[in-house]
Design an enzyme around this catalytic site. Sequence first.
Site, PDB file in Angstrom:
ATOM      1  N   ASP A 261      -0.322   6.183  -2.914  1.00 48.77           N
ATOM      2  CA  ASP A 261       0.487   7.078  -2.107  1.00 48.77           C
ATOM      3  C   ASP A 261      -0.211   8.432  -2.096  1.00 48.77           C
ATOM      4  O   ASP A 261      -0.623   8.920  -3.136  1.00 48.77           O
ATOM      5  CB  ASP A 261       1.881   7.189  -2.741  1.00 48.77           C
ATOM      6  CG  ASP A 261       2.785   8.066  -1.914  1.00 48.77           C
ATOM      7  OD1 ASP A 261       2.750   7.927  -0.674  1.00 48.77           O
ATOM      8  OD2 ASP A 261       3.518   8.879  -2.499  1.00 48.77           O
TER       9      ASP A 261
ATOM     10  N   ASP B 211       8.670   5.800  -3.083  1.00 43.78           N
ATOM     11  CA  ASP B 211       7.911   4.561  -3.203  1.00 43.78           C
ATOM     12  C   ASP B 211       8.339   3.661  -4.369  1.00 43.78           C
ATOM     13  O   ASP B 211       7.632   2.734  -4.730  1.00 43.78           O
ATOM     14  CB  ASP B 211       6.394   4.829  -3.236  1.00 43.78           C
ATOM     15  CG  ASP B 211       6.027   5.927  -4.204  1.00 43.78           C
ATOM     16  OD1 ASP B 211       6.826   6.165  -5.114  1.00 43.78           O
ATOM     17  OD2 ASP B 211       4.953   6.526  -4.029  1.00 43.78           O
TER      18      ASP B 211
END
Lengths: 122, 771
Positions: free
Chosen positions: B442, B643
């Site tokens: 990410d 996430d």
Amino acid sequence: MATLLINLLGLIAIAAIVWWFWIAPRKQRLAAIGADAQMQVLVKDGVYSPDRIRVPANEKTVLHFLREDPSPCAEWVLFPDLEVSAQLGVDQLTEIVVHPKQAGEYPFHCQMQMYRGTLIVE
Amino acid sequence: MGITKDGAAANKTAAASQTFQLHGVSCAGCVRKIEKALEGVTGVDEARVNLADKTLVIQGSAETAACVRAVESAGYGAEPVQASARVLREQQREEEQRHYHHLLWRAAIALGLGIPLMVWGLVTGEMGVNNTFQQLAWGSVGLVTLAVLVFCGGHFYTGAWQAFRHHSATMDTLVALGTGTAWLFSMLVVLLPQVLPESARHVYFEASAMIIGLINLGQALEVRARGRTGAAVEKLLQLQDSSARVLRDGAELDIPIEQVRVGDKLRVRPGEKISVDGRVVDGSSLVDESMLTGEPVPVKKSAGDLLTAGTLNKNGSLLFAAEKVGADTRLAQIIQMVKNAQSSRVPIARLADTISAIFVPAVMIIAVVAALVWFNWGPDPKVAHMLVVLTSVLIIACPCALGLATPMSVMVGVGKGAENGVLVRNGKALQQATDLNALLVDKTGTLTEGAPRLTDIESRGNAGALLQKLASLESHSEHPLAEAIVTAAKQKPLSLSPVTDFEAITAHGVKGNVDGTTILLGNSKLMQREGVAIDEWQQKSEVLSRQGKTAMYAAVDGELAGVIAVADPIREDAAAAVQRLKQLGLRIEMLTGDNAATANAVAKQLGIEHVHAELLPEDKEKIVVAQQKEGAKVGMAGDGINDAPALARADVGFAIGAGTDVAIESADITLMRSSLHGVADAVELSRATLRNIKQNLFGAFIYNTLGIPIAAGVLYPITGMLLSPVIAGAAMAFSSVTVVTNANRLRLFKPTRVAAKQVEHTNNSIGEGDS
């Protein structure tokens, strides 16, 4: 005659080993523990006693381990399937909280797997 | 996730109860008196005396000192049992030391008898019993041997018996059977030599004594080696302080750490350790957190900042309020997590687990079969051969080496991870991290700092004056980019002016009046809408965009005044870490919600080829699933903001650094340091650990599969000799020491570093940040 006797003794020994260590334990009666009763497990001389503990599923149960064996084998008790473990102090009561979600048999043991027990979740 | 929940539950139980050792308690009457005395103490929910071990357990929030006073007023003594992990560990160490010396003594005594007997046998060759004198002499030796066996090896026999009663068989069973058979046979030779053929009238007392001695010696060495496997947890435990300086009624008071309660105000002076988790109330100081995060640079802490137990206060004095104490501190939870992981199961060990479950009875059967084969088909003296084979097979087999192979390596590997700021949830995560072939990262918060900063400001006139106006305007906006501009102005420091007619125009920018001038800040669409020409600065704006920055136009009173750019700076070590991960054979892919231009710019700087941009939070999980369907083993690294589902879905989820609690819950590996290097460290460490486990398992399997047939005499046709039970005993004793020693080699593990590149990149990004 002696030859026959010794061979017979050998075969009996094998049958006895198979029966005593593999077949008989399956018929063993289980130690039962209620949801709120507190149970003590003695860790001594290579065995947990009791070594089969019945606990309810989906409930927290507190097990009290009392370790009397100073050898390092007895230092840890692991419940690998529940990802719970504890270090046991010699001559001390150690509380272990287990919270199994599903019914089934969960083995617990020392690091070397010489001490062995089973948690029966119902 | 099981660990955290169950672990936390266990901790809570421990925190709410206190245990005391009682003195002078002898009868049930005393129990009632003490319990009654405690009823009057505030905060005692339940008091329970255990007469058997003379302990008192109190549930509730009562103060320790009050409980002790109550017991004393009833005429007895009570002292709190220090149940903290650190104290427990110290007691454990003393106990281990005692046990070690015990084992050494036992070994010395048993070998003291066994070695002279063995030398006698080798030199004179007279171990037979053929006349009354020999019967008497060997009979006495036999009795001495029995005494030595009982004294030095009594625990093997009681252990074997206990296990037998429970239908189980352990290493004790093998040792007891092996040495017991040798002794019983020898005694039979001494007492009734006539029942045996002359060639078989041989005594084996020396073998029994030697085996017991060697196994005690092996166990002593093992205790030593094992002590070192727990070194990492030991280091963490040492971070826990034993006392804290609490502010009570205006005075500073040193009290044991166990008595600190949430809300207490604590003072920590320069050079002292922070004792519990809390928040700074007053003062400011640099705090060294490297022991937990591996981050070498001390962090500045002032009022409102969080402090973590176990970290070191460097230069200032801090006053802080305790927020988490005892088992709830982050340090305590890390220790719990490491301990749980150290004892969890690794899938690769499944075969070894299955084998060790049936190992001992199987060896007993093999021993009997081998003995029968020698008895029926072997050469003379049959009975003696039968006995040697039976004893050697029982003694050489080593279930311990097999059982220890995995746990010892996992223990050292997980501990080593903790030292490097890598917290592994369990053995399964450790194994899965070894064969990852793709790593999804990410962008925000992992590759970049996660907090946008003002990077560029280009203006026609005074840049400071323009920034002051823009910051004033943006102080009314809630956009994350606005915060970066306001922070930059405050750092200069510039004071902000009041704003009138503020207007936020969605997807365009903001507009308002500052100090009598109309200010516009936004993208080209805003300028177009307001009729401001941008030709002059358009090229500059495009250059900034290509660098991965978000560029905005600023206009004062309808005329373009300049361009300002905001970017989320790339973490200084991200490029080096990406390089390391690539060298480890991982395909790196970047995930981000940002637009493709910015994402590609960042990816290019970091050397990442695969980019997934403009993602919605739920897309991240879908990408993980899609890659898994293609057969990839997918790792996912993120800070947990948006996430967490992807972290949980991935084969191995890495929660980075100061990540959210959700991330740590759903991750398999938590990295204490906010750096992608942690992922590379974790992968390297897990590979090293798995390699070590495989070596151990291989060694243990080979040892047993070669050792048992040799002991059973398969080499007899070639060598004409049987393996001596004494050598079997020595081999067995040292096989488990070897396994533990090999596991200890893992302590030398060091993650590789791409030092030069890291420094070079650090300089670049600092330059960027300041521009």
